[in-house]
Design a protein around this motif. Sequence first.
Motif, PDB file in Angstrom:
ATOM      1  N   UNK A  40      -6.883 -14.610 -85.259  1.00 44.35           N
ATOM      2  CA  UNK A  40      -8.408 -13.241 -85.475  1.00 44.35           C
ATOM      3  C   UNK A  40      -8.554 -12.932 -83.769  1.00 44.35           C
ATOM      4  N   UNK A  41      -7.804 -13.430 -83.221  1.00 47.38           N
ATOM      5  CA  UNK A  41      -8.277 -12.873 -81.524  1.00 47.38           C
ATOM      6  C   UNK A  41      -9.500 -12.739 -81.820  1.00 47.38           C
ATOM      7  N   UNK A  42     -10.104 -13.443 -81.635  1.00 45.25           N
ATOM      8  CA  UNK A  42     -11.856 -13.443 -81.891  1.00 45.25           C
ATOM      9  C   UNK A  42     -12.174 -13.919 -80.449  1.00 45.25           C
ATOM     10  N   UNK A  43     -13.312 -14.275 -79.662  1.00 41.85           N
ATOM     11  CA  UNK A  43     -13.965 -14.626 -78.530  1.00 41.85           C
ATOM     12  C   UNK A  43     -14.366 -15.677 -78.827  1.00 41.85           C
ATOM     13  N   UNK A  44     -14.045 -16.878 -78.644  1.00 42.90           N
ATOM     14  CA  UNK A  44     -13.968 -17.906 -79.589  1.00 42.90           C
ATOM     15  C   UNK A  44     -13.187 -18.922 -79.021  1.00 42.90           C
ATOM     16  N   UNK A  45     -13.614 -20.454 -78.346  1.00 43.06           N
ATOM     17  CA  UNK A  45     -12.796 -21.222 -77.649  1.00 43.06           C
ATOM     18  C   UNK A  45     -12.646 -22.823 -78.223  1.00 43.06           C
ATOM     19  N   UNK A  46     -12.189 -23.146 -78.682  1.00 43.56           N
ATOM     20  CA  UNK A  46     -11.784 -24.380 -79.402  1.00 43.56           C
ATOM     21  C   UNK A  46     -11.392 -25.087 -78.462  1.00 43.56           C
ATOM     22  N   UNK A  47     -11.931 -26.688 -78.356  1.00 49.26           N
ATOM     23  CA  UNK A  47     -11.638 -28.033 -78.035  1.00 49.26           C
ATOM     24  C   UNK A  47     -11.142 -29.161 -78.242  1.00 49.26           C
ATOM     25  N   UNK A  48      -9.701 -28.746 -78.098  1.00 44.47           N
ATOM     26  CA  UNK A  48      -9.091 -30.036 -78.591  1.00 44.47           C
ATOM     27  C   UNK A  48      -9.166 -30.977 -77.617  1.00 44.47           C
ATOM     28  N   UNK A  49      -7.766 -31.880 -78.243  1.00 43.00           N
ATOM     29  CA  UNK A  49      -7.856 -33.404 -77.449  1.00 43.00           C
ATOM     30  C   UNK A  49      -7.397 -32.855 -75.821  1.00 43.00           C
ATOM     31  N   UNK A  50      -6.176 -31.491 -75.933  1.00 40.82           N
ATOM     32  CA  UNK A  50      -5.728 -31.535 -75.129  1.00 40.82           C
ATOM     33  C   UNK A  50      -6.909 -29.882 -73.503  1.00 40.82           C
ATOM     34  N   UNK A  51      -7.357 -29.549 -74.228  1.00 39.25           N
ATOM     35  CA  UNK A  51      -8.519 -28.474 -73.392  1.00 39.25           C
ATOM     36  C   UNK A  51      -8.950 -29.650 -72.644  1.00 39.25           C
ATOM     37  N   UNK A  52      -9.535 -30.471 -73.929  1.00 36.28           N
ATOM     38  CA  UNK A  52     -11.223 -31.873 -73.098  1.00 36.28           C
ATOM     39  C   UNK A  52     -10.193 -31.678 -72.220  1.00 36.28           C
ATOM     40  N   UNK A  53      -9.117 -32.203 -72.020  1.00 30.21           N
ATOM     41  CA  UNK A  53      -8.378 -33.485 -70.564  1.00 30.21           C
ATOM     42  C   UNK A  53      -8.205 -31.930 -69.411  1.00 30.21           C
ATOM     43  N   UNK A  54      -7.526 -30.470 -70.237  1.00 30.31           N
ATOM     44  CA  UNK A  54      -7.578 -30.142 -68.503  1.00 30.31           C
ATOM     45  C   UNK A  54      -9.227 -29.337 -67.919  1.00 30.31           C
ATOM     46  N   UNK A  55      -9.759 -29.100 -68.800  1.00 31.10           N
ATOM     47  CA  UNK A  55     -11.667 -29.111 -68.303  1.00 31.10           C
ATOM     48  C   UNK A  55     -12.316 -29.856 -67.473  1.00 31.10           C
ATOM     49  N   UNK A  56     -11.643 -31.065 -68.379  1.00 32.45           N
ATOM     50  CA  UNK A  56     -12.954 -32.211 -67.841  1.00 32.45           C
ATOM     51  C   UNK A  56     -12.424 -32.623 -66.213  1.00 32.45           C
ATOM     52  N   UNK A  57     -10.552 -31.785 -66.260  1.00 32.33           N
ATOM     53  CA  UNK A  57     -10.279 -32.180 -64.522  1.00 32.33           C
ATOM     54  C   UNK A  57     -10.857 -31.382 -64.003  1.00 32.33           C
ATOM     55  N   UNK A  58      -9.814 -30.210 -64.622  1.00 38.71           N
ATOM     56  CA  UNK A  58     -10.709 -28.425 -63.440  1.00 38.71           C
ATOM     57  C   UNK A  58     -12.108 -28.437 -62.401  1.00 38.71           C
ATOM     58  N   UNK A  59     -12.817 -29.174 -63.866  1.00 44.31           N
ATOM     59  CA  UNK A  59     -14.431 -29.411 -63.493  1.00 44.31           C
ATOM     60  C   UNK A  59     -14.731 -31.168 -62.982  1.00 44.31           C
ATOM     61  N   UNK A  60     -13.967 -32.048 -62.766  1.00 44.71           N
ATOM     62  CA  UNK A  60     -13.751 -33.462 -62.559  1.00 44.71           C
ATOM     63  C   UNK A  60     -14.869 -33.700 -63.101  1.00 44.71           C
ATOM     64  N   UNK A  61     -14.810 -33.363 -63.886  1.00 46.38           N
ATOM     65  CA  UNK A  61     -16.216 -34.536 -65.305  1.00 46.38           C
ATOM     66  C   UNK A  61     -15.874 -35.948 -65.290  1.00 46.38           C
ATOM     67  N   UNK A  62     -17.315 -36.768 -64.992  1.00 47.28           N
ATOM     68  CA  UNK A  62     -16.682 -37.904 -64.766  1.00 47.28           C
ATOM     69  C   UNK A  62     -17.683 -38.316 -66.090  1.00 47.28           C
ATOM     70  N   UNK A  63     -18.246 -38.217 -67.177  1.00 50.94           N
ATOM     71  CA  UNK A  63     -18.725 -38.628 -67.853  1.00 50.94           C
ATOM     72  C   UNK A  63     -17.863 -38.973 -69.155  1.00 50.94           C
TER      73      UNK A  63
END
Length: 359
Positions: free
Chosen positions: A138-161
Motif C-alpha cells: 500500500x506504499x504506506x510510510x512504514x519501515x519493516x525491519x527483517x534480517x537483511x535490513x537489520x544487517x544493513x542498518x547496523x553496519x551503516x551506523x556501526x552499531x555494536x550492541x
Amino acid sequence: MHFTQQDRQRLAASMLEWYDRHHRTLPWRSEPGETPDPYHVWLSEIMLQQTTVQTVGPYFAAFLKRWPAVTDLANAELDDVLHAWQGLGYYARARNLHKCAKVVATDYDGVFPDTEEGLLKLPGIGPYTACAVAAIAFNRHASPVDGNIERVISRLFALETPLPDVKPEIKEKSAALTPSNRPGDYAQALMDLGATVCTPRNPACGICPWQADCEGRKSGIAPDLPKKRKKEPKPTRVGYAFWIRREDDGRILVRRRPEKGLLGGLYEVPGSDWRAIEAPDDVMLSEAPVSAEWSELDGTVGHTFTHFHLTVSVLAATLPAHEADQLDGSWTTIDGLSDFALPTVMKKIVRHALKYRSV
Ligand code: SF4
C-alpha cells in the motif's frame, strides 16, 4: 553518527536508484514504482518468515495456482491448506493464514485493510508483517525491519550492541531514514541490498550505493555486524513412536494431534509425550494407544525444533482387526500416508519404520 535531513534524502535517493537498476525479480513482486497485489504480498510475507526466498518460490506458485484470490483460500479446507504447507514448517502459521483469509473474505469483503493498524487486527499478522505489507502493498510510510535490513542498518551506523538488544535502535534509525517517496520500494531495496550486496560474511562494499556513508565499512567492522548474543544450547527431549499395523490388511494407524500445541491439528504416528529426561519404560508404554507386544526397531529418529532437539525410538506391533478397530485414528496403506498432513518429524518416523520394521 548523525545524518541531516539532506543526508537522509540523499541516502534514500541513492538506494531507490540502486533498486531501479538492481532489484531482484521475485514472483510476488511488481516492478519498481508499481503497486503489487496485497494478497500476493501478504502470502509471501507469511511464507518467508524464517524460510528462504528459494524455498518459498514453488510454494507461492502452487498456492496461487490452487487459490488465485484470498476468497479462494478462505473457502479451502484447512486440511488442504496444511497439506500444501508441508515442508514450510511452523504449521501454526498455516492455520493462521487460513483463518486470516476467512476474516478478510467475510469481514472485509475480500479486501485487505490498507494500514498498519488495520492489518495488525488480522489473525497471524504481527508488527513486522503489518509493517511490511503496509509499505510494500500500500506504499504506506512504514519501515519493516527483517534480517537483511537489520544487517544493513547496523553496519551503516556501526552499531555494536549485540542482537536482540540492538533491535529498538535499528528500528528507530531505520524509520528515521525511510523516505515518504516510494517507501515500499525503499523497504524492498534494503531487503535486496542485504540479500545480494551487504551479505552476512563478505559484504561487497565496492558496489554498494551507501559505501561513502557507511560507518561499518569505514571502521572495518562491517562483516562482524550485527553482533549476536551467545545462544543457550538447545535441550534434548526423548519419546516413543508407536508404529501399529493392522494384521488383516497391513494398514497403519495415524491420528490427528490436538489443535493446540506443537504441530497442532497435523497428523502423527501415535507417540508418547516428549520429555526432557527419559522416563521408565512402563511410563512411556502406558502412553501407547493400546497394550501390545512391542518390538523396538534399531536406531532412533532425530529432529530439531526451534527450542529443542528430539530423539524418538520407534516401537512396532501388529494387532488383529478386532483389537485394531477399537482404536481412535485412521488406518491407512503405506501409499495412502501421503494423503495425510504429516509434519517433517513424522515423515522421518515413517521412513525409519519402513526401513527397520520387522513386523
Ligand atoms: Fe553493507 Fe558495505 Fe554497503 Fe556498508 S558499505 S551497507 S557494509 S555493503
